[in-house]
Design a protein around this motif. Structure first.
Motif, PDB file in Angstrom:
ATOM      1  N   PHE A  72      11.355  42.641 -79.350  1.00  0.00           N
ATOM      2  CA  PHE A  72      12.289  41.991 -78.424  1.00  0.00           C
ATOM      3  C   PHE A  72      13.629  42.733 -78.352  1.00  0.00           C
ATOM      4  CE2 PHE A  72      10.088  37.707 -79.525  1.00  0.00           C
ATOM      5  CZ  PHE A  72       9.143  37.905 -78.528  1.00  0.00           C
ATOM      6  N   LYS A 113      16.484  45.562 -77.426  1.00  0.00           N
ATOM      7  CA  LYS A 113      16.823  46.304 -76.213  1.00  0.00           C
ATOM      8  C   LYS A 113      15.976  47.575 -76.141  1.00  0.00           C
ATOM      9  CE  LYS A 113      20.243  43.981 -74.331  1.00  0.00           C
ATOM     10  NZ  LYS A 113      20.118  43.453 -72.935  1.00  0.00           N
ATOM     11  N   GLY A 128      13.026  47.690 -76.083  1.00  0.00           N
ATOM     12  CA  GLY A 128      11.703  47.386 -76.621  1.00  0.00           C
ATOM     13  C   GLY A 128      11.386  47.884 -78.019  1.00  0.00           C
ATOM     14  N   VAL A 159       4.283  54.215 -69.889  1.00  0.00           N
ATOM     15  CA  VAL A 159       5.306  53.173 -69.868  1.00  0.00           C
ATOM     16  C   VAL A 159       6.607  53.684 -70.483  1.00  0.00           C
ATOM     17  CG1 VAL A 159       4.617  52.133 -72.068  1.00  0.00           C
ATOM     18  CG2 VAL A 159       5.770  50.733 -70.370  1.00  0.00           C
ATOM     19  N   ARG A 175       8.271  56.136 -67.958  1.00  0.00           N
ATOM     20  CA  ARG A 175       8.896  55.388 -66.862  1.00  0.00           C
ATOM     21  C   ARG A 175      10.202  54.743 -67.331  1.00  0.00           C
ATOM     22  NH1 ARG A 175       4.515  52.807 -65.603  1.00  0.00           N
ATOM     23  NH2 ARG A 175       5.118  50.797 -66.439  1.00  0.00           N
ATOM     24  N   GLN A 226      13.946  55.052 -65.893  1.00  0.00           N
ATOM     25  CA  GLN A 226      14.701  53.890 -65.410  1.00  0.00           C
ATOM     26  C   GLN A 226      16.094  53.808 -66.025  1.00  0.00           C
ATOM     27  OE1 GLN A 226      11.958  50.686 -66.173  1.00  0.00           O
ATOM     28  NE2 GLN A 226      10.915  50.910 -64.204  1.00  0.00           N
ATOM     29  N   TYR A 227      16.225  54.267 -67.260  1.00  0.00           N
ATOM     30  CA  TYR A 227      17.541  54.266 -67.896  1.00  0.00           C
ATOM     31  C   TYR A 227      18.367  55.491 -67.492  1.00  0.00           C
ATOM     32  CZ  TYR A 227      16.085  50.373 -70.872  1.00  0.00           C
ATOM     33  OH  TYR A 227      15.657  49.151 -71.337  1.00  0.00           O
ATOM     34  N   ILE A 279       2.759  37.497 -78.579  1.00  0.00           N
ATOM     35  CA  ILE A 279       3.808  38.493 -78.363  1.00  0.00           C
ATOM     36  C   ILE A 279       3.156  39.862 -78.182  1.00  0.00           C
ATOM     37  CG2 ILE A 279       5.591  37.195 -79.588  1.00  0.00           C
ATOM     38  CD1 ILE A 279       5.254  39.055 -81.974  1.00  0.00           C
ATOM     39  N   VAL A 280       3.790  40.685 -77.358  1.00  0.00           N
ATOM     40  CA  VAL A 280       3.284  42.026 -77.100  1.00  0.00           C
ATOM     41  C   VAL A 280       3.895  42.982 -78.114  1.00  0.00           C
ATOM     42  CG1 VAL A 280       3.260  43.936 -75.457  1.00  0.00           C
ATOM     43  CG2 VAL A 280       2.943  41.590 -74.639  1.00  0.00           C
ATOM     44  N   GLY A 296       7.527  47.005 -78.932  1.00  0.00           N
ATOM     45  CA  GLY A 296       6.591  46.324 -78.034  1.00  0.00           C
ATOM     46  C   GLY A 296       6.223  47.134 -76.810  1.00  0.00           C
ATOM     47  N   ASN A 297       6.466  48.454 -76.873  1.00  0.00           N
ATOM     48  CA  ASN A 297       6.221  49.263 -75.687  1.00  0.00           C
ATOM     49  C   ASN A 297       4.777  49.767 -75.614  1.00  0.00           C
ATOM     50  OD1 ASN A 297       8.841  48.887 -74.748  1.00  0.00           O
ATOM     51  ND2 ASN A 297       9.614  50.539 -76.041  1.00  0.00           N
ATOM     52  N   LEU A 326       0.702  49.001 -71.024  1.00  0.00           N
ATOM     53  CA  LEU A 326      -0.120  48.025 -70.301  1.00  0.00           C
ATOM     54  C   LEU A 326      -0.759  48.633 -69.070  1.00  0.00           C
ATOM     55  CD1 LEU A 326       2.306  44.997 -70.257  1.00  0.00           C
ATOM     56  CD2 LEU A 326       0.485  45.473 -71.873  1.00  0.00           C
ATOM     57  N   PHE A 343       3.873  29.647 -76.583  1.00  0.00           N
ATOM     58  CA  PHE A 343       3.996  29.585 -78.051  1.00  0.00           C
ATOM     59  C   PHE A 343       3.582  28.204 -78.586  1.00  0.00           C
ATOM     60  CE2 PHE A 343       7.678  32.849 -77.703  1.00  0.00           C
ATOM     61  CZ  PHE A 343       6.789  33.909 -77.770  1.00  0.00           C
ATOM     62  N   ARG A 399       2.251  40.978 -65.403  1.00  0.00           N
ATOM     63  CA  ARG A 399       2.534  42.273 -66.014  1.00  0.00           C
ATOM     64  C   ARG A 399       4.018  42.451 -66.322  1.00  0.00           C
ATOM     65  NH1 ARG A 399       1.867  48.188 -63.241  1.00  0.00           N
ATOM     66  NH2 ARG A 399       3.255  49.194 -64.735  1.00  0.00           N
ATOM     67  N   TRP A 419       4.842  40.506 -69.498  1.00  0.00           N
ATOM     68  CA  TRP A 419       4.287  41.175 -70.683  1.00  0.00           C
ATOM     69  C   TRP A 419       5.112  42.407 -71.021  1.00  0.00           C
ATOM     70  CZ3 TRP A 419      -1.506  41.345 -72.035  1.00  0.00           C
ATOM     71  CH2 TRP A 419      -2.126  40.123 -71.729  1.00  0.00           C
ATOM     72  N   GLU A 420       5.354  43.231 -69.996  1.00  0.00           N
ATOM     73  CA  GLU A 420       5.936  44.552 -70.222  1.00  0.00           C
ATOM     74  C   GLU A 420       7.417  44.462 -70.567  1.00  0.00           C
ATOM     75  OE1 GLU A 420       4.218  47.734 -67.836  1.00  0.00           O
ATOM     76  OE2 GLU A 420       6.253  48.331 -67.304  1.00  0.00           O
ATOM     77  N   MET A 467       9.373  41.351 -71.151  1.00  0.00           N
ATOM     78  CA  MET A 467       9.786  40.307 -72.092  1.00  0.00           C
ATOM     79  C   MET A 467       8.965  40.328 -73.371  1.00  0.00           C
ATOM     80  SD  MET A 467      10.938  37.148 -69.651  1.00  0.00           S
ATOM     81  CE  MET A 467      11.544  36.218 -71.068  1.00  0.00           C
ATOM     82  N   LYS A 468       7.894  41.115 -73.375  1.00  0.00           N
ATOM     83  CA  LYS A 468       7.067  41.300 -74.576  1.00  0.00           C
ATOM     84  C   LYS A 468       6.445  40.001 -75.068  1.00  0.00           C
ATOM     85  CE  LYS A 468       8.710  45.497 -74.460  1.00  0.00           C
ATOM     86  NZ  LYS A 468       7.939  46.505 -73.703  1.00  0.00           N
ATOM     87  N   ILE A 469       6.125  39.126 -74.126  1.00  0.00           N
ATOM     88  CA  ILE A 469       5.373  37.930 -74.499  1.00  0.00           C
ATOM     89  C   ILE A 469       4.084  37.899 -73.693  1.00  0.00           C
ATOM     90  CG2 ILE A 469       7.406  36.621 -75.218  1.00  0.00           C
ATOM     91  CD1 ILE A 469       7.275  35.091 -72.582  1.00  0.00           C
ATOM     92  N   VAL A 470       3.047  37.340 -74.313  1.00  0.00           N
ATOM     93  CA  VAL A 470       1.743  37.239 -73.665  1.00  0.00           C
ATOM     94  C   VAL A 470       1.682  35.906 -72.917  1.00  0.00           C
ATOM     95  CG1 VAL A 470      -0.741  37.032 -74.042  1.00  0.00           C
ATOM     96  CG2 VAL A 470       0.601  38.689 -75.364  1.00  0.00           C
TER      97      VAL A 470
END
Lengths: 318, 318
Positions: free
Chosen positions: A47, A49, A51, A108, A111, A115-116, A274-275, A306-307, A310, B47, B266, B269-270, B272-275
């Protein structure tokens, strides 16, 4: 920063980066506790910044750049998370970030760097190619190199994850941390030494990128050779600055196989919702395999990022 | 419970189920706020116990069973989340749960029902087949039917999600809720009416299962006919108890297409890193498509569940 970060260095780093990073939450899972017989706490840097925990070190390094060298920007080579963390950190100061990425970096992560606002140069996926490409970039731009892990500014930044963790969850018996280049591991070792010396830090590494494991067993630096693991963030070798800290303070280094890493990734996604990326699942896999001898312990796991890709894994199916 | 749940009924339900459910966290995302121009809060029922808000209603229904009918257990038909929630709730009281599931229910949901000890009977994926199979089961076992949504005990239970949300985040201008059978929606409408009457509740529905949308526009009950959407939790028609509550109190019902649902799933997930499961992404997709006219508002979204079929989507690739 020319010496191993001390207690005050890490505290100062934490204070400095606090406005730009998340004090990430700690999650627990009754199911995971039942499964392992342990009392497990997950520090969720997925979670964070950009990821991943890498934002801590990158922001610290960028915010402490000496004034005269700031304008030319920063440069690095990275398989991904450090790259996007550095691109984001540079964007906070509105300076350029030049990033050398291996051609096989997850889409990912590429990309996200774009983006940054990071400026990417691709190269062959070897350490030699990365280093020579980066050297050329630096000569051309005058940018300051911010190494992904072999830099005390980075180590002090990454150390703030364990510092927060210790304050959120006192009296951990064990903290399990993934090890690639050793930035997060050496930072965690320092923070535990300073603020929770009774906590044993265990490193978790893929069998297929087991340079830290071999270095620890043989008590000498062993480089990573042709690592091939789904845990793409953990392929790098230890650095000259991280290696001695790890040798001195780590309690143990345990490895785990690809199947166990995939199983652990899936378990966390499916049950905790959670991813996490495969690298972050390596400590989870190590705990699952060694749960019996850690039974009843209070165990912290740093979920490093969490990157997960996907786009490649999930969304591009026919 | 034979009448529309009142304020006290919902408060009592919340008190009763509190030991067995999570007061789920509310997450925010600076990226999502930037993207939409809104101030968005996500109530994370992914959750929740058993992975969806359905645990609230199921626990409430099981815990309020009259004593004499308890031992024979409970029975239901469900495409998935209610099934596992009911199986879990029944296991808390150590009574049997008989579950009729359509043969095309996601594997992860089938496995979860089994893990909670539910006894599954599969049937053709049609409402008629579900109802006749369930009727046979009930005749044979004497179990009490716990309908997934057309039951005031269930509606009162689902209402506790919005009740918590309102207490966690005061002064929401809008709450967006997915609508399938309407249990969560009618419960949310009641809670907003009782505790936050200025909050407009908007329902979000897949275009390809737009029975609630048509019912709302035509002011009469329109059943769901051959729904075909990735949002598998939202295929059911409104019920005789949920329909009138929705007609009376819902501010609007908005629909969204399959592509937008997949994109929103997507994104969450990508970034916010939550499923979350596709059904839970429907309100997110609706907000993304209508962000301009909701600009500057404080918007709550109930993320209804996280039981995405990872096994099928992600892990079984060659």
């Amino acid at each position: 920063m020319n010496e191993i970060p001390g207690r005050e260095d890490i505290e100062r780093a934490h204070h400095l980066i606090a406005p730009y990073i998340h004090n990430t939450p700690v999650l627990t899972s009754q199911s995971f506790d039942s499964l392992t017989g342990c009392n497990v706490f997950f520090k969720c840097e997925n979670f964070q910044k950009a990821g991943a925990f890498k934002s801590r070190g990158a922001v610290h390094a960028v915010m402490t750049l000496p004034g005269e060298s700031t304008r030319a920007g920063v440069a690095t080579h990275s398989s991904g998370n450090h790259a996007q963390a550095l691109a984001r950190a540079a964007s906070l100061r509105k300076i350029p970030a030049y990033v050398v990425m291996p051609s096989n970096a997850p889409a990912v992560k590429v990309r996200a760097v774009e983006q940054y606002g990071g400026q990417i140069t691709f190269c062959e996926p070897s350490l030699a190619a990365r280093e020579s490409t980066l050297a050329g970039l630096i000569t051309r731009t005058g940018a300051s190199e911010i190494h992904p892990y072999n830099d005390y500014r980075i180590i002090a930044g990454q150390a703030t994850a364990a510092l927060e963790f210790i304050r959120q969850v006192p009296d951990l018996d064990i903290i399990i941390v993934p090890v690639g280049g050793g930035g997060l591991l050496s930072g965690s070792l320092l923070s535990c030494r300073y603020w929770s010396p009774k906590t044993a830090v265990i490193a978790a590494e893929p069998e297929k990128a087991n340079d830290a494991y071999l270095s620890f067993r043989e008590r000498k630096f062993v480089p990573s050779v042709n690592p091939d693991t789904i845990a793409d963030g953990l392929k790098t070798s230890l650095g000259s600055l991280t290696f001695p800290i790890i040798m001195q303070y780590v309690h143990d280094i345990l490895t785990t196989g690809e199947g166990a890493i995939i199983h652990a990734t899936r378990w966390i996604w499916e049950r905790m919702k959670i991813v996490i990326e495969p690298s972050a699942a390596v400590p989870v896999a190590v705990l699952l395999e060694n749960a019996q001898r850690m039974s009843g312990k209070r165990i912290g796991i740093i979920i490093s990022g969490g990157n997960a890709d996907l786009h490649k894994l999930l969304w591009n199916q026919p």
